[in-house]
Enzyme design. Structure first.
Site, short mmCIF file in Angstrom:
data_model
loop_
_atom_site.label_atom_id
_atom_site.label_comp_id
_atom_site.label_asym_id
_atom_site.label_seq_id
_atom_site.Cartn_x
_atom_site.Cartn_y
_atom_site.Cartn_z
N ARG A 183 -2.67 -19.52 2.28
CA ARG A 183 -3.67 -19.91 3.27
C ARG A 183 -3.64 -21.43 3.43
NH1 ARG A 183 -3.51 -15.41 4.83
NH2 ARG A 183 -5.16 -13.84 4.75
N HIS A 227 2.46 -18.43 10.98
CA HIS A 227 1.81 -17.36 10.22
C HIS A 227 2.51 -16.01 10.45
CE1 HIS A 227 -2.23 -16.14 8.21
NE2 HIS A 227 -1.26 -15.31 7.87
P1 NAP Z 1 -3.11 -9.99 -4.92
O1 NAP Z 1 -2.32 -8.77 -5.15
O2 NAP Z 1 -4.59 -9.93 -4.99
O3 NAP Z 1 -2.58 -11.07 -5.99
C1 NAP Z 1 -3.21 -12.29 -6.18
C2 NAP Z 1 -2.56 -13.01 -7.35
O4 NAP Z 1 -3.15 -14.32 -7.46
C3 NAP Z 1 -2.83 -12.30 -8.68
O5 NAP Z 1 -1.69 -12.39 -9.51
C4 NAP Z 1 -3.97 -13.13 -9.28
O6 NAP Z 1 -4.02 -13.15 -10.70
C5 NAP Z 1 -3.61 -14.52 -8.78
N1 NAP Z 1 -4.80 -15.39 -8.80
C6 NAP Z 1 -5.96 -15.23 -8.15
N2 NAP Z 1 -6.82 -16.22 -8.47
C7 NAP Z 1 -6.17 -17.02 -9.35
C8 NAP Z 1 -6.53 -18.18 -10.05
N3 NAP Z 1 -7.74 -18.75 -9.93
N4 NAP Z 1 -5.61 -18.73 -10.89
C9 NAP Z 1 -4.40 -18.16 -11.05
N5 NAP Z 1 -4.00 -17.05 -10.40
C10 NAP Z 1 -4.88 -16.48 -9.56
O7 NAP Z 1 -2.75 -10.65 -3.50
P2 NAP Z 1 -1.44 -10.42 -2.63
O8 NAP Z 1 -1.46 -9.10 -1.94
O9 NAP Z 1 -0.26 -10.73 -3.47
O10 NAP Z 1 -1.62 -11.55 -1.50
C11 NAP Z 1 -1.77 -12.91 -1.81
C12 NAP Z 1 -2.19 -13.69 -0.58
O11 NAP Z 1 -1.10 -13.85 0.33
C13 NAP Z 1 -3.26 -13.04 0.29
O12 NAP Z 1 -4.54 -13.22 -0.23
C14 NAP Z 1 -3.08 -13.77 1.61
O13 NAP Z 1 -3.90 -14.92 1.66
C15 NAP Z 1 -1.61 -14.20 1.61
N6 NAP Z 1 -0.84 -13.52 2.65
C16 NAP Z 1 -0.19 -14.29 3.58
C17 NAP Z 1 0.59 -13.68 4.53
C18 NAP Z 1 1.37 -14.48 5.54
O14 NAP Z 1 1.92 -13.90 6.48
N7 NAP Z 1 1.47 -15.77 5.41
C19 NAP Z 1 0.70 -12.27 4.57
C20 NAP Z 1 0.04 -11.54 3.61
C21 NAP Z 1 -0.73 -12.17 2.65
P3 NAP Z 1 -4.31 -11.79 -11.53
O15 NAP Z 1 -3.10 -10.94 -11.33
O16 NAP Z 1 -4.45 -12.27 -12.93
O17 NAP Z 1 -5.56 -11.20 -10.97
C1 GLV Z 2 -1.91 -12.28 6.38
O1 GLV Z 2 -2.08 -13.44 6.27
C2 GLV Z 2 -2.52 -11.29 5.55
O2 GLV Z 2 -3.43 -11.62 4.78
O3 GLV Z 2 -2.11 -10.11 5.64
#
Ligand code: NAP
Ligand code: GLV
Length: 324
Positions: free
Chosen positions: A239, A287
């Site tokens: 983000r 994005h």
């Molecule tokens: P997720 O499965 O919830 O994983 C989040 C990871 O971040 C987990 O490993 C978590 O640790 C870690 N984390 C959270 N808070 C933390 C902290 N304070 N310190 C250290 N580590 C921390 O999320 P995801 O599905 O992988 O997605 C991640 C993010 O990608 C989304 O929230 C979104 O903002 C972004 N995204 C972007 C796009 C794009 O097109 N650019 C698309 C999709 C998503 P734990 O495992 O220990 O809980």
């Molecule tokens: C994109 O940014 C998503 O959160 O899926």
């Protein structure tokens, strides 16, 4: 495309309405795929909400703050993407309603492909060669060695863990950082605030895949950049609010960072006047790192709609307290 907006279920005392609230997004494909998954769905598209009291399920992307509290019988608020920060940031978010997000292999694969492409582009200097070509400049630049280029992944969740594995399979040494300890084959895993600096110290390419929470906002800042090996490269696909923009400019000017690839921004679309557009060492993408395909995820959304209609908890819930 027929979108019904009747008050189905009101007579039976059970609101059945399903609303999409996604200002600025073309919802046609969503409507088509949701209705394919459930032809009987009582589907509405904001702002044509019908009677808010007849809505039980909201599929949301950046709803206007305060909008969700207009629906008194919501049983689930579903993010249209992987992140739910845009929902949890609503100061008037109805209490006690489960919030879900999309979890799907296609999202992890798309993100991993973007990250791998960007890492390889950096290692082979592709963006620098493009600049050289514009000036008809023949300058050989030797590749960064895969086995000697350590990639640091911030966030080892659905997306980060997949990218870490795939980069490792490609021959890159990989380190990862998460809130709680993780075991991922081929990945040196660090956890918690105390291990952030040693993690950063190894990250020659730093990839941010964290959710946006109060603990992670502004985490890509001067102190973090200073902790990286000199000349590190930054990729932010999480983000825009993770990044302190002025600190990035400074780190680039000082050559502490060699460059950055940014897919997400504090303001989207990125304003035409923003200096990122013309910075010679910043790559901007709009994005698109990982895109939710309505046809692939409509079935899991409809399955959750059915679950909550049947009094079951929806799948893929975010922890509202934790913030992701
Ligand atoms: P997720 O499965 O919830 O994983 C989040 C990871 O971040 C987990 O490993 C978590 O640790 C870690 N984390 C959270 N808070 C933390 C902290 N304070 N310190 C250290 N580590 C921390 O999320 P995801 O599905 O992988 O997605 C991640 C993010 O990608 C989304 O929230 C979104 O903002 C972004 N995204 C972007 C796009 C794009 O097109 N650019 C698309 C999709 C998503 P734990 O495992 O220990 O809980
Ligand atoms: C994109 O940014 C998503 O959160 O899926």
């Amino acid at each position: 495309l027929e979108i019904r907006s009747g008050a189905v279920g009101v007579g039976k005392g059970m609101p059945m309405g399903f609303i999409i609230i996604a200002p600025g997004i073309n919802t046609e494909a969503w409507c088509r795929h949701l209705l394919a998954a459930d032809p009987g769905l009582d589907l509405r598209v904001w702002p044509d909400s019908g009677d808010p009291a007849t809505v039980s399920f909201a599929l949301v992307w950046q709803a206007p703050p305060g909008e969700l509290q207009r629906y008194p019988h919501l049983r689930c608020i579903a993010s249209l993407g992987a992140g739910a920060d845009h929902i949890l940031s609503d100061p008037q978010l109805p209490a006690g309603v489960p919030v879900t997000r999309v979890v799907h292999d296609s999202l992890s694969r798309g993100m991993s492909e973007y990250v791998l492409a960007t890492v390889l582009s950096q290692c082979r200097h592709l963006w620098r060669f493009q600049q050289d070509q514009r000036r008809a400049r023949w300058r050989r630049r030797l590749p960064m060695e895969t086995a000697k280029t350590c990639i640091g992944i911030m966030g080892l969740g659905q997306l980060g863990a997949d990218a870490a594995r795939r980069l490792g399979q490609h021959g890159f040494p990989v380190v990862g950082w998460s809130r709680t300890p993780k075991k991922i084959e081929g990945v040196a895993a660090y956890a918690g605030d105390n291990q952030l600096r040693p993690f950063l110290a190894r990250s020659q390419v730093l990839v941010c895949m964290l959710p946006l929470t109060p603990a992670t906002r502004d985490i890509l800042n001067a102190a973090a950049f200073a902790a990286l090996p000199r000349g590190a490269y930054l990729i932010n696909v999480a983000r825009g609010e993770h990044l302190v923009e002025d600190d990035l400019f400074e780190a680039l000017t000082d050559d502490q960072l060699s460059g950055a690839c940014l897919d997400v921004f504090r303001e989207e679309p990125l304003p035409e006047s923003h200096p990122f557009w013309h910075h010679p060492r910043i790559t901007v993408t709009p994005h698109v790192a990982s895109i939710t395909h309505p046809g692939l995820v409509a079935p899991q959304i409809v399955a959750n709609y059915r679950r909550v209609q049947n009094g079951k908890p929806p799948r893929n819930q975010v922890d509202r307290q934790r913030g992701y």
